[in-house]
Design a protein around this motif. Structure first.
Motif, PDB file in Angstrom:
ATOM      1  N   CYS A  53       0.835  -1.213   0.000  1.00  7.81           N
ATOM      2  CA  CYS A  53       0.000   0.000   0.000  1.00  7.81           C
ATOM      3  C   CYS A  53       0.863   1.254   0.000  1.00  7.81           C
ATOM      4  CB  CYS A  53      -0.907   0.015   1.230  1.00  7.81           C
ATOM      5  SG  CYS A  53      -2.296  -1.091   1.106  1.00  7.81           S
ATOM      6  N   ILE A  54       1.901   1.243   0.832  1.00  2.82           N
ATOM      7  CA  ILE A  54       2.789   2.401   0.900  1.00  2.82           C
ATOM      8  C   ILE A  54       3.384   2.682  -0.476  1.00  2.82           C
ATOM      9  CG2 ILE A  54       4.970   3.259   1.850  1.00  2.82           C
ATOM     10  CD1 ILE A  54       4.277   1.653   4.416  1.00  2.82           C
ATOM     11  N   GLY A  55       3.816   1.616  -1.154  1.00  7.25           N
ATOM     12  CA  GLY A  55       4.413   1.800  -2.468  1.00  7.25           C
ATOM     13  C   GLY A  55       3.421   2.295  -3.500  1.00  7.25           C
ATOM     14  N   LEU A 206      17.474   5.643  -8.391  1.00 11.28           N
ATOM     15  CA  LEU A 206      17.248   6.043  -7.005  1.00 11.28           C
ATOM     16  C   LEU A 206      16.209   5.148  -6.334  1.00 11.28           C
ATOM     17  CD1 LEU A 206      17.202   9.923  -7.466  1.00 11.28           C
ATOM     18  CD2 LEU A 206      18.852   8.653  -6.072  1.00 11.28           C
ATOM     19  N   ALA A 207      15.143   4.786  -7.066  1.00 15.78           N
ATOM     20  CA  ALA A 207      14.090   3.940  -6.504  1.00 15.78           C
ATOM     21  C   ALA A 207      14.623   2.539  -6.192  1.00 15.78           C
ATOM     22  CB  ALA A 207      12.915   3.862  -7.474  1.00 15.78           C
ATOM     23  N   ILE A 208      15.375   1.970  -7.117  1.00 21.15           N
ATOM     24  CA  ILE A 208      15.953   0.638  -6.896  1.00 21.15           C
ATOM     25  C   ILE A 208      16.925   0.671  -5.726  1.00 21.15           C
ATOM     26  CG2 ILE A 208      17.489  -1.091  -7.914  1.00 21.15           C
ATOM     27  CD1 ILE A 208      16.162  -0.352 -10.642  1.00 21.15           C
ATOM     28  N   TYR A 209      17.731   1.715  -5.668  1.00 19.70           N
ATOM     29  CA  TYR A 209      18.717   1.854  -4.597  1.00 19.70           C
ATOM     30  C   TYR A 209      18.019   1.982  -3.234  1.00 19.70           C
ATOM     31  CZ  TYR A 209      22.976   3.585  -2.313  1.00 19.70           C
ATOM     32  OH  TYR A 209      24.063   3.741  -1.497  1.00 19.70           O
ATOM     33  N   PHE A 210      17.008   2.849  -3.164  1.00 15.01           N
ATOM     34  CA  PHE A 210      16.245   3.004  -1.925  1.00 15.01           C
ATOM     35  C   PHE A 210      15.627   1.663  -1.507  1.00 15.01           C
ATOM     36  CE2 PHE A 210      12.284   3.627   0.349  1.00 15.01           C
ATOM     37  CZ  PHE A 210      12.602   4.570   1.306  1.00 15.01           C
ATOM     38  N   GLY A 211      15.049   0.949  -2.469  1.00 12.17           N
ATOM     39  CA  GLY A 211      14.374  -0.304  -2.165  1.00 12.17           C
ATOM     40  C   GLY A 211      15.289  -1.341  -1.562  1.00 12.17           C
ATOM     41  N   PHE A 212      16.441  -1.588  -2.186  1.00 10.84           N
ATOM     42  CA  PHE A 212      17.312  -2.665  -1.724  1.00 10.84           C
ATOM     43  C   PHE A 212      18.223  -2.252  -0.566  1.00 10.84           C
ATOM     44  CE2 PHE A 212      16.231  -4.431  -5.938  1.00 10.84           C
ATOM     45  CZ  PHE A 212      15.814  -5.685  -5.522  1.00 10.84           C
ATOM     46  N   CYS A 213      18.470  -0.959  -0.401  1.00  8.92           N
ATOM     47  CA  CYS A 213      19.213  -0.510   0.783  1.00  8.92           C
ATOM     48  C   CYS A 213      18.388  -0.655   2.056  1.00  8.92           C
ATOM     49  CB  CYS A 213      19.639   0.954   0.638  1.00  8.92           C
ATOM     50  SG  CYS A 213      21.031   1.213  -0.467  1.00  8.92           S
ATOM     51  N   ASN A 214      17.062  -0.577   1.908  1.00  9.24           N
ATOM     52  CA  ASN A 214      16.183  -0.534   3.080  1.00  9.24           C
ATOM     53  C   ASN A 214      15.282  -1.750   3.241  1.00  9.24           C
ATOM     54  OD1 ASN A 214      16.600   2.327   4.228  1.00  9.24           O
ATOM     55  ND2 ASN A 214      16.302   2.723   2.058  1.00  9.24           N
ATOM     56  N   VAL A 308      17.390   7.591   6.018  1.00  5.59           N
ATOM     57  CA  VAL A 308      17.414   9.048   5.953  1.00  5.59           C
ATOM     58  C   VAL A 308      18.359   9.541   4.863  1.00  5.59           C
ATOM     59  CG1 VAL A 308      19.202   9.324   7.734  1.00  5.59           C
ATOM     60  CG2 VAL A 308      17.536  11.144   7.345  1.00  5.59           C
ATOM     61  N   LEU A 309      19.487   8.863   4.642  1.00  8.62           N
ATOM     62  CA  LEU A 309      20.432   9.293   3.613  1.00  8.62           C
ATOM     63  C   LEU A 309      19.853   9.091   2.212  1.00  8.62           C
ATOM     64  CD1 LEU A 309      23.791   7.942   5.082  1.00  8.62           C
ATOM     65  CD2 LEU A 309      23.123  10.346   4.835  1.00  8.62           C
ATOM     66  N   CYS A 310      19.088   8.017   2.009  1.00  3.86           N
ATOM     67  CA  CYS A 310      18.456   7.812   0.700  1.00  3.86           C
ATOM     68  C   CYS A 310      17.408   8.881   0.422  1.00  3.86           C
ATOM     69  CB  CYS A 310      17.825   6.425   0.634  1.00  3.86           C
ATOM     70  SG  CYS A 310      19.002   5.068   0.443  1.00  3.86           S
ATOM     71  N   LEU A 311      16.646   9.284   1.449  1.00  2.67           N
ATOM     72  CA  LEU A 311      15.688  10.371   1.266  1.00  2.67           C
ATOM     73  C   LEU A 311      16.397  11.679   0.932  1.00  2.67           C
ATOM     74  CD1 LEU A 311      13.083   9.725   4.117  1.00  2.67           C
ATOM     75  CD2 LEU A 311      12.872   9.177   1.696  1.00  2.67           C
ATOM     76  N   PHE A 334       8.220   2.941  -5.650  1.00  5.17           N
ATOM     77  CA  PHE A 334       8.815   1.711  -6.170  1.00  5.17           C
ATOM     78  C   PHE A 334       9.763   1.078  -5.154  1.00  5.17           C
ATOM     79  CE2 PHE A 334       7.355   3.483 -10.215  1.00  5.17           C
ATOM     80  CZ  PHE A 334       6.755   2.365 -10.746  1.00  5.17           C
ATOM     81  N   GLY A 335      10.390   1.912  -4.317  1.00  9.23           N
ATOM     82  CA  GLY A 335      11.270   1.370  -3.286  1.00  9.23           C
ATOM     83  C   GLY A 335      10.516   0.502  -2.292  1.00  9.23           C
ATOM     84  N   PHE A 336       9.342   0.954  -1.857  1.00  9.40           N
ATOM     85  CA  PHE A 336       8.569   0.168  -0.901  1.00  9.40           C
ATOM     86  C   PHE A 336       7.934  -1.062  -1.549  1.00  9.40           C
ATOM     87  CE2 PHE A 336       8.737   3.875   1.982  1.00  9.40           C
ATOM     88  CZ  PHE A 336       9.091   3.196   3.149  1.00  9.40           C
ATOM     89  N   LEU A 337       7.667  -1.014  -2.843  1.00 11.82           N
ATOM     90  CA  LEU A 337       7.208  -2.225  -3.518  1.00 11.82           C
ATOM     91  C   LEU A 337       8.312  -3.284  -3.504  1.00 11.82           C
ATOM     92  CD1 LEU A 337       5.205  -0.789  -6.551  1.00 11.82           C
ATOM     93  CD2 LEU A 337       4.308  -1.857  -4.474  1.00 11.82           C
TER      94      LEU A 337
END
Length: 395
Positions: A53-55, A206-214, A308-311, A334-337
């Motif tokens: 849902c968040i994604g 950026l979306a892929i990076y955020f997703g897999f970093c978190n 926080v750094l990805c944001l 896409f990161g949360f998906l």
């Protein structure tokens, strides 16, 4: 000064409400499964569905901001969280729990979509610090829920008590929100075309990076207590371990923005954050009982810093607050998906192999790949995202 004080207080209150809908579940997962006859994969949906849902809602960020504005959107988000927690207190049914996961996820998503742009507008000159406080509050709420939910369930004699109690912070946050002028009618933001980001390779990176970093956060929330319960720990002790992780998340979320405010290049700090996660997951994989607090603390520090750094990395790419906020919504969407895959993957691997070792191995490999990808985010490359509406840049 008074407005600024209330502004910080509201920011903290909003953050505290964004993770209990997820982390209150995991320490009580065995009791919930026994009571509702849910499988491991079915139970994993209780954390997967809110993240989906968040994604999905985040991908509609520009439309939501244009139609609802910050005031109504955040108020609606708090109402959804309140109703989801309320329903969990009265109905002990697996399908109803899944419905509350969806409703709570929508509420969390509405708030997460709107807060970054609000921060860039309302906290001019201290955006990094404000994002750090917001992130620390978000993580603190998750840790408190993991720590207190099993104790509440034990005190009241039923696991539902550990879930419904989190409607109280939602109610308090709503009361604070309506004290602020931000909730009043305002000029609605111009809608930015979704295609402006879909056609931009840097936005996808950026979306892929955020997703897999978190995405390790969702794995830890869903399965860390179950992993240590499998090793012989109690519900209270395993929930406390998740709360211990949160302490280090909060420390990282508060300290990293202070350093980031002085350093334009985010790569060294991101490298340290990802490296901490790599060491932590290696410890969980090969020496889980030897120094469990150290491994979980390292993972927590890395996750708190990466979030926080990805944001901030995404906000850095565009100067206009509205456009930057909508880029962050796209990245988080896409990161949360991607994050949503983690709990179900962990449940599937647990049922397939009989243990969680393969889950930690997948986390370890993905983080090593993200360390390599970090090299691409030099400040000189920020221009590869143009202002929405202009031709997309090449990567």
């Amino acid at each position: 000064m008074r407005i600024r004080f209330w502004g910080w207080l509201v920011l903290v209150a909003l953050g505290l409400n964004l993770r209990p809908i997820l982390t209150s579940i995991s320490p009580l997962l065995d009791d919930i499964r026994l009571s509702t006859s849910m499988s491991f994969q079915g139970a994993a949906l209780l954390t997967t569905l809110p993240v989906v849902c968040i994604g999905l809602v985040a991908l509609c960020g520009s439309w939501i901001e244009a139609r609802l504005g910050e005031g109504r959107g955040i108020a609606l988000g708090l109402l959804c969280i309140f109703l989801a927690c309320l329903a969990r207190g009265f109905i002990a049914d697996g399908n109803v729990l899944l419905a509350t996961a969806l409703l709570g996820g929508v509420g969390v998503a509405l708030i997460q979509v709107l807060v970054p742009g609000m921060v860039k507008r309302q906290f001019v000159g201290c955006v990094a610090l404000a994002m750090g406080v917001y992130s620390a509050s978000l993580m603190s709420g998750g840790g408190l829920a993991a720590l207190l939910s099993p104790h509440m369930a034990q005190a009241f004699g039923h696991w539902q008590a550990g879930l419904w109690v989190w409607l109280i912070p939602a109610l308090l946050a709503a009361l604070l929100w309506f004290r602020m002028p931000w909730h009043r009618p305002q000029a609605l933001a111009q809608r930015v075309s979704f295609k402006a980001f879909v056609g931009n390779r840097r936005a996808w990176l950026l979306a892929i990076y955020f997703g897999f970093c978190n995405w390790g956060f969702m794995t830890m929330v869903a399965w860390l207590p179950a992993y240590y319960q499998q090793l012989g720990w109690s519900q209270q002790a395993s929930g406390a371990l998740l709360a211990w992780m949160t302490i280090f998340q909060v420390l990282a979320a508060l300290s990293m923005p202070v350093l980031a405010h002085r350093i334009k290049d985010r790569r060294p700090l991101l490298g340290i954050s990802l490296g901490a996660q790599v060491i932590g997951y290696a410890g969980l994989l090969w020496m889980p009982l030897a120094a469990s607090a150290a491994w979980v603390g390292l993972v927590g520090f890395g996750l708190g810093a990466c979030f926080v750094l990805c944001l901030l990395l995404s906000l850095d790419h565009l100067h206009d607050p509205r456009a930057a906020g909508q880029l962050v919504a796209f990245v988080q969407g896409f990161g949360f998906l991607i994050n949503a895959i983690a709990p179900s993957m962990g449940g599937w691997l647990r049922e397939l192999s009989g243990s969680f070792y393969s889950t930690w191995l997948v986390m370890l490999v993905s983080l090593i790949l993200m360390l390599l990808l970090t090299l691409r985010f030099s400040p000189a490359s920020y221009a590869r995202i143009n202002h929405p509406g202009q031709p997309s840049g090449a990567s």
